[in-house]
Design an enzyme around this catalytic site. Structure first.
Site, PDB file in Angstrom:
ATOM      1  N   GLY A  11       0.812  -1.210   0.000  1.00 22.67           N
ATOM      2  CA  GLY A  11       0.000   0.000   0.000  1.00 22.67           C
ATOM      3  C   GLY A  11       0.846   1.259   0.000  1.00 22.67           C
ATOM      4  O   GLY A  11       2.066   1.226   0.184  1.00 22.67           O
ATOM      5  N   ASP A  37       4.173   4.971  -9.373  1.00 26.68           N
ATOM      6  CA  ASP A  37       4.141   6.426  -9.173  1.00 26.68           C
ATOM      7  C   ASP A  37       4.767   7.158 -10.352  1.00 26.68           C
ATOM      8  O   ASP A  37       4.259   8.188 -10.800  1.00 26.68           O
ATOM      9  CB  ASP A  37       4.853   6.826  -7.879  1.00 26.68           C
ATOM     10  CG  ASP A  37       4.067   6.462  -6.626  1.00 26.68           C
ATOM     11  OD1 ASP A  37       2.869   6.124  -6.751  1.00 26.68           O
ATOM     12  OD2 ASP A  37       4.646   6.512  -5.531  1.00 26.68           O
TER      13      ASP A  37
END
Length: 178
Positions: A11, A37
């Protein structure tokens, strides 16, 4: 078989990026690192609010649309092609769909030797890191801390709740086949 890819799942704010940097330091061969990301950052800003892209809800939820999924698939295929061409690859990902996300990766990697790594962190600890970072939607870490691991099968699991990134990297490195 020689490990060609290391895929970390955990996570938000679980500590994956720190572990990746430490892995690059402790592994004797050069490993390239790619993360979800950086994929999101590479997309046009309109993809971060469009219905077909990726949306970050005010409560920390994340919604993924078909356009994002298509680009994510192209990205994954490209990364796997680099591994097939001889590069060693580390992936830093968040399996929002749990087991289904792992199955998508399995369809891309095929017969490549992959080390599957679960990066766990207590939700409250991850939430504290999220607050300290200040670059995430509040609530994202708590929402993702457990759901990303549902139904996912790992070769190695590490827990960053009370361990430093370097300790986790050494534990993972012990499972890499040169």
């Amino acid at each position: 078989m020689t490990t060609r890819m290391i895929i970390l799942n955990g996570g938000s704010s679980a500590g994956k990026s720190g572990i990746v940097r430490c892995l690059q330091s402790v592994l004797p061969e050069p490993w390239l690192a790619f993360g979800v990301d950086s994929l999101i950052e590479a997309m046009p800003l309109k993809m971060q609010s469009a219905e077909g892209g990726i949306e970050f809800d005010a409560d920390g939820g994340v919604s993924i649309g078909p356009e994002f999924r298509a680009l994510e698939g192209a990205w994954a295929e490209g990364v796997v092609a680099m591994a097939r061409a001889g590069a060693r690859i580390i992936i830093d990902d968040v399996f929002l769909g749990g087991a289904a996300a792992q199955e998508r990766w399995r369809s891309f990697v095929g017969d490549l030797d992959v080390l599957w790594v679960g990066v766990r962190c207590d939700g409250a600890v991850a939430e504290g890191r999220e607050t300290a970072r200040g670059d995430r939607v509040a609530g994202m870490a708590a929402k993702q801390a457990y759901v990303v691991h549902e139904g996912v099968e790992y070769d190695v699991e590490v827990d960053t709740t009370h361990k430093e990134s370097i300790e986790c990297a050494w534990a993972i490195a012990a499972h890499v086949v040169p």
